[in-house]
Structures are given as structure tokens and as C-alpha cells.
Design an enzyme around this catalytic site. Structure first.
Site, mmCIF file in Angstrom:
data_model
loop_
_atom_site.group_PDB
_atom_site.id
_atom_site.type_symbol
_atom_site.label_atom_id
_atom_site.label_comp_id
_atom_site.label_asym_id
_atom_site.label_seq_id
_atom_site.Cartn_x
_atom_site.Cartn_y
_atom_site.Cartn_z
ATOM 1 N N HIS A 56 3.950 3.419 12.637
ATOM 2 C CA HIS A 56 2.847 4.206 13.217
ATOM 3 C C HIS A 56 3.339 5.091 14.369
ATOM 4 O O HIS A 56 2.522 5.621 15.104
ATOM 5 C CB HIS A 56 1.704 3.309 13.734
ATOM 6 C CG HIS A 56 1.050 2.480 12.658
ATOM 7 N ND1 HIS A 56 -0.223 1.988 12.766
ATOM 8 C CD2 HIS A 56 1.492 2.075 11.443
ATOM 9 C CE1 HIS A 56 -0.526 1.300 11.675
ATOM 10 N NE2 HIS A 56 0.511 1.338 10.866
ATOM 11 N N ASP B 33 -0.371 4.451 0.875
ATOM 12 C CA ASP B 33 -0.757 5.475 1.860
ATOM 13 C C ASP B 33 0.010 5.236 3.151
ATOM 14 O O ASP B 33 0.552 4.144 3.367
ATOM 15 C CB ASP B 33 -2.262 5.437 2.125
ATOM 16 C CG ASP B 33 -2.709 4.122 2.753
ATOM 17 O OD1 ASP B 33 -2.336 3.050 2.216
ATOM 18 O OD2 ASP B 33 -3.401 4.142 3.794
ATOM 19 N N GLU C 85 -4.987 1.820 3.059
ATOM 20 C CA GLU C 85 -4.909 0.690 3.992
ATOM 21 C C GLU C 85 -4.967 1.173 5.415
ATOM 22 O O GLU C 85 -5.621 0.576 6.270
ATOM 23 C CB GLU C 85 -3.615 -0.092 3.756
ATOM 24 C CG GLU C 85 -3.574 -1.450 4.455
ATOM 25 C CD GLU C 85 -3.119 -1.410 5.901
ATOM 26 O OE1 GLU C 85 -3.416 -2.345 6.646
ATOM 27 O OE2 GLU C 85 -2.467 -0.414 6.310
ATOM 28 N N GLU C 86 -4.274 2.260 5.711
ATOM 29 C CA GLU C 86 -4.118 2.681 7.107
ATOM 30 C C GLU C 86 -5.423 3.172 7.707
ATOM 31 O O GLU C 86 -5.656 3.014 8.900
ATOM 32 C CB GLU C 86 -3.044 3.775 7.218
ATOM 33 C CG GLU C 86 -1.659 3.350 6.743
ATOM 34 C CD GLU C 86 -0.981 2.312 7.645
ATOM 35 O OE1 GLU C 86 -1.619 1.825 8.591
ATOM 36 O OE2 GLU C 86 0.180 1.988 7.371
ATOM 37 N N ASP D 293 6.528 1.316 6.314
ATOM 38 C CA ASP D 293 5.124 0.895 6.211
ATOM 39 C C ASP D 293 4.367 1.834 5.298
ATOM 40 O O ASP D 293 3.889 2.851 5.750
ATOM 41 C CB ASP D 293 4.508 0.875 7.618
ATOM 42 C CG ASP D 293 3.042 0.488 7.634
ATOM 43 O OD1 ASP D 293 2.552 0.003 6.614
ATOM 44 O OD2 ASP D 293 2.396 0.696 8.675
ATOM 45 N N HIS E 78 0.837 -1.210 0.000
ATOM 46 C CA HIS E 78 0.000 0.000 0.000
ATOM 47 C C HIS E 78 0.867 1.254 0.000
ATOM 48 O O HIS E 78 1.973 1.238 0.553
ATOM 49 C CB HIS E 78 -1.008 0.005 1.157
ATOM 50 C CG HIS E 78 -0.425 0.054 2.541
ATOM 51 N ND1 HIS E 78 -0.132 1.237 3.180
ATOM 52 C CD2 HIS E 78 -0.089 -0.924 3.416
ATOM 53 C CE1 HIS E 78 0.347 0.967 4.391
ATOM 54 N NE2 HIS E 78 0.399 -0.331 4.557
HETATM 55 ZN ZN LIG Z 1 1.012 -1.151 6.440
#
Ligand SMILES: [Zn+2]
Length: 455
Positions: A405, A79, A141-142, A110, A77
Site C-alpha cells: 500500500h 486487484d 479486496e482493496e 499484494d 485477490h
Molecule cells: Zn491484499
């Protein structure tokens, strides 16, 4: 690697955040950059899947080189999570900055590292890998997106023999890791009202029922005295794969010195093949604004993680029933079930797993480990439903120490390089399993001269 690193830096400098309230232009810009890179890498057909309320999904195909060749779906992904408080970052989150062995930026691990790893694999083969390729690079996705449920509605598009879900990485840098399980997740809200209004704690406390006290007593029944989950029926199995050392886990979890961990049994069992219940929110008067009053109302939100094989509705029902059965001081609670989503457990042992074990060993120089994760990737279930026969491989260039994150996310270039090597070796090994058997060798002419003077 120089080219991949430069492309990763370009991609990671785009703040492609698909959360509400963030501008859509950078999301489109990241989308367009990846499409251009994939075209350059030789992907002949690329489409844009636009679903309502979702950033565009990039879908690309390279046809198999021969009719017997397998098809491998590659997922990632583009995003990223919001950067959070800029003051916690050691460098601006969207200015990729060198760190020892790697680069720091939001989303650089990520999951932009893995998007770049897919690109690197295609470049290794000049755009003509020995397998058919389907690329699925999503853009929301996030935040969560309706795309999670889309693949089963269009199964032909996602049909494949194996998929590499590259939104993960290694247990620790240098330890090649295949993630074979994801716990399921659900949320439940529990609330108590005992009085119409707050009342003076001196005049009424001692007899008037305190809502917060009732709630706390109910929450206290969720775990036993060791910290193991005490809700009956939630599945817990021994974990027989690899796991963190306690020291690594304490460091990763940032547990304060001299405090014990909670629960008993191996870390794998506590984190991956058993349940966890976390109180993720609590509504009660704040300490700073506390009045001397009996609390009339309190509410908590619980997050349950459960065994990959447990039915999500069953797991949620067990937690709800347990809470409804509590009536501290005879006072019932109102329990509201929230969303629940299944876990996932990969079938190991097929040809794609054999090829992946060989490929990861070739890339990292050491045998791959199996782990699970407590996090969830909802799309995995959608893809697995669309292509039920496909083997699902979860690996990639992230690692447990890359601050996903969190502030100061980073990726190690050694992990990116090894992931590209592993993907390239994987398609080579996997394709070899599908090669048509070579025709029997022609009988050797017993007299070279008689066959026209072969040299
Ligand atoms: Zn991810």
C-alpha cells in the site's frame, strides 16, 4: 520459477485497481489473464461470480482425486491499491522492474505474488494435486466489496477441510510465518459544538468555551501517561507467539531516531492481542488559515483495533460509552458509532496446521513462527462462517518489508519460490493424513515354487 516470474510480470503490468473512478477494463484484463493461466494449469471448471458493484470473483474447482481426499480452498485477490503519487516511485508502478532479489511494482506482492504462488502449486502437480481444490480469487479486496458477506449465503460452494488465505506473508524475509490472529476494527466519530459562530479570541477567549480544546481534552483521556489505551473493558492479553524486535519495528514504522515508542508490555501485546486507538482525522481550522477566534466546532474520527476475541459491538460500545462519559468543562460530546468488524483467531493444532508446519519448514529450512496482524481481512470471517469446520491457514509470499500500500512495493523471488514449495508440500502432507489405511499385506507364500514360479 522462470515461467512464474514471467507470468507475475505480465499480471503486475496490468493496473487492476477496483477503486471508484478507475477504468474497469484493466480489472477485466487481469481477471481474464488469471482465468487463462488457471485453465492452462489444468483447472477443469472455472466460473465467474458477478455480484452487484463488485469486480468479478474467479471461482475454480479441481475435484478430489479420491473420495477420502480432503478439499483445500485457495484464496487470493487480483486487484491492487492505487499507486499514489508517481513521483514517490523509483520506477513506473505498472512496469515491473528488477530490484535486488526481486521485482518492484504496485500489487506485485499484494496480492499478485500469492495468486501466482497458487498457480505454481498447481503446476508442480500438473494440475492434479493430491487434494481437491477450490480457488477463490477476488477482484475488489482493496476497496471493500459485498463479496465479504457472500460465502455464508452459498456455503456448499465454499465447503472445504482447510483454506489457505494467501494475502499475507512473513514477519521478515526468510522467517516462515503463519498468521493466527487478526484484530477487529471499528470507527467512531466524536464532535463538539460550543458556539454558533467563531468569536474574537481577545474579546471572548477565557470564558467562551473553545470546541477544539474540549475535544482535545476528551481525546487525551483515551490513553494513560505511558500511552497504553485507558478505555476500560477493552481486552488485552499477553502475546505468546513471535514478534518483531524493537529495532525492526522502529524501522518498519519509520519512527524518528531518539523517540520512544508508546505503550508498555511486549510489542505483540501492543500490536496484536491488545487494543489500539488512533485519531485518524481531525476537523479544526488549519494553521495556515487560522484566525484569532475561539473555535466553535471540532470533530475527530477514531480508529479502534481490538482483541481478536472481543465482540465488535461490545468493543465499539466501550469506546462510545467512555467518550460520552467525558464532559470536559461540563461540555458534552456527540459520539457517533461507525462500522465495526470482528477480528479472527485461527484454531491451531489440527491436521492442516501440522501439515503446514512441516511444509513451511521444508520450504524455508527453519521452523515456522506464529504471529498476528493488526490489519483485517474481512472475507476471512465470511469464509470461516461458510465452512465452520475448516482449518484456516494464513501465509504467503509477502513480507513485512515489501511496502504494501506504499510507494515502491516489491516482492522477493526467494519468498515466492518458497511459498510455492510450501503450498506443494502442504497439500502432499495434508493429503497423506486422509489416505485410506493400506489393506493388510497378503501373507507371503512359504514356497515360491508352489505359487507358480514368482520371480
Ligand atoms: Zn491484499
Amino acid at each position: 520459477m522462470d515461467g512464474l516470474r514471467a507470468d507475475l510480470e505480465r499480471l503486475a503490468s496490468i493496473p487492476s485497481i477496483s477503486f471508484p473512478g478507475y477504468p474497469p477494463e484493466p480489472v477485466e484484463e487481469a481477471h481474464d489473464l488469471i482465468v487463462a493461466l488457471l485453465r492452462e494449469a489444468g483447472v477443469p471448471s472455472i466460473e465467474r461470480i458477478d455480484l452487484p458493484d463488485t469486480a468479478p470473483v474467479i471461482y475454480g474447482e479441481i475435484p478430489p482425486p479420491h473420495p477420502d481426499a480432503p478439499t483445500v480452498l485457495l484464496y487470493g485477490h487480483y486487484d491492487v491499491q492505487p499507486a499514489g503519487a508517481a513521483s514517490l516511485w523509483l520506477s513506473p508502478p505498472f512496469e515491473p522492474t528488477p530490484v535486488p532479489g526481486g521485482l518492484r511494482a504496485r500489487g506485485i506482492a499484494d496480492d499478485k505474488s500469492n495468486v501466482i504462488a497458487h498457480l505454481g502449486m498447481l503446476r508442480v502437480y500438473g494440475g492434479r494435486p493430491p487434494v481437491g481444490i477450490k480457488l477463490v480469487i477476488e477482484g475488489q479486496e482493496e476497496y471493500g466489496s459485498p463479496f465479504d458477506d457472500y460465502p455464508p449465503t452459498d456455503p456448499a460452494r465454499f465447503a472445504c477441510d482447510a483454506m489457505i488465505i494467501a494475502d499475507l506473508g512473513n514477519l521478515r524475509p526468510g522467517t516462515p510465518t503463519l498468521t493466527t490472529g487478526l484484530r477487529g476494527a471499528c470507527e467512531v466519530t466524536v464532535e463538539v459544538r460550543t458556539l454558533a459562530e467563531p468569536r474574537h479570541s481577545g474579546e471572548f477567549g477565557g470564558a467562551a468555551p473553545d470546541a477544539l480544546l474540549v475535544l482535545l481534552r476528551a481525546l487525551a483521556t483515551l490513553h494513560d501517561k505511558n500511552g497504553d489505551v485507558a478505555v476500560p473493558g477493552l481486552r488485552r492479553d499477553p502475546w505468546d507467539g513471535t514478534t518483531y524486535t524493537e529495532e525492526e519495528f522502529r524501522e518498519l514504522a519509520s519512527v524518528l531516531p531518539d523517540l520512544p515508542l508508546i505503550g508498555t508490555g511486549s510489542l505483540g501485546e501492543r500490536l496484536w492481542s491488545g487494543p489500539a486507538i488512533t485519531v485518524i482525522g481531525l476537523d479544526a481550522p488549519s494553521v495556515d488559515h487560522a484566525a484569532s477566534a475561539v473555535v466553535p466546532y471540532a470533530r475527530a474520527k477514531l480508529n479502534l483495533r481490538f482483541h481478536p476475541h472481543q465482540d465488535p459491538r461490545e468493543a465499539r460500545a466501550l469506546l462510545v460509552a467512555h467518550l460520552r462519559a467525558q464532559a470536559p468543562f461540563g461540555i458534552p460530546l456527540t459520539v457517533t458509532p461507525g462500522d465495526t468488524g470482528p477480528g479472527f483467531e485461527a484454531r491451531t493444532g489440527g491436521p492442516a496446521y501440522r501439515a503446514a508446519l512441516t511444509a513451511l519448514k521444508e520450504a524455508w529450512g527453519t521452523q515456522a513462527s506464529y504471529v498476528a496482524t493488526g490489519g483485517s481481512i474481512p472475507l476471512v470471517n465470511g469464509l470461516a462462517q461458510a465452512a465452520p469446520g475448516a482449518e484456516v491457514l494464513l501465509f504467503g509470499a509477502q513480507d513485512s518489508m515489501c511496502n504494501l500500500h506504499a510507494p515502491n512495493e516489491r516482492v522477493l523471488l526467494s519468498e515466492l519460490r518458497n511459498t510455492v514449495v510450501a503450498m506443494a508440500a502442504f497439500v502432499r502432507e495434508y493429503a497423506a493424513d486422509f489416505e485410506p489405511a493400506p489393506p493388510p499385506a497378503p501373507p507371503a507364500p512359504h514356497d515360491p515354487a508352489a505359487s507358480g514360479g514368482a520371480r
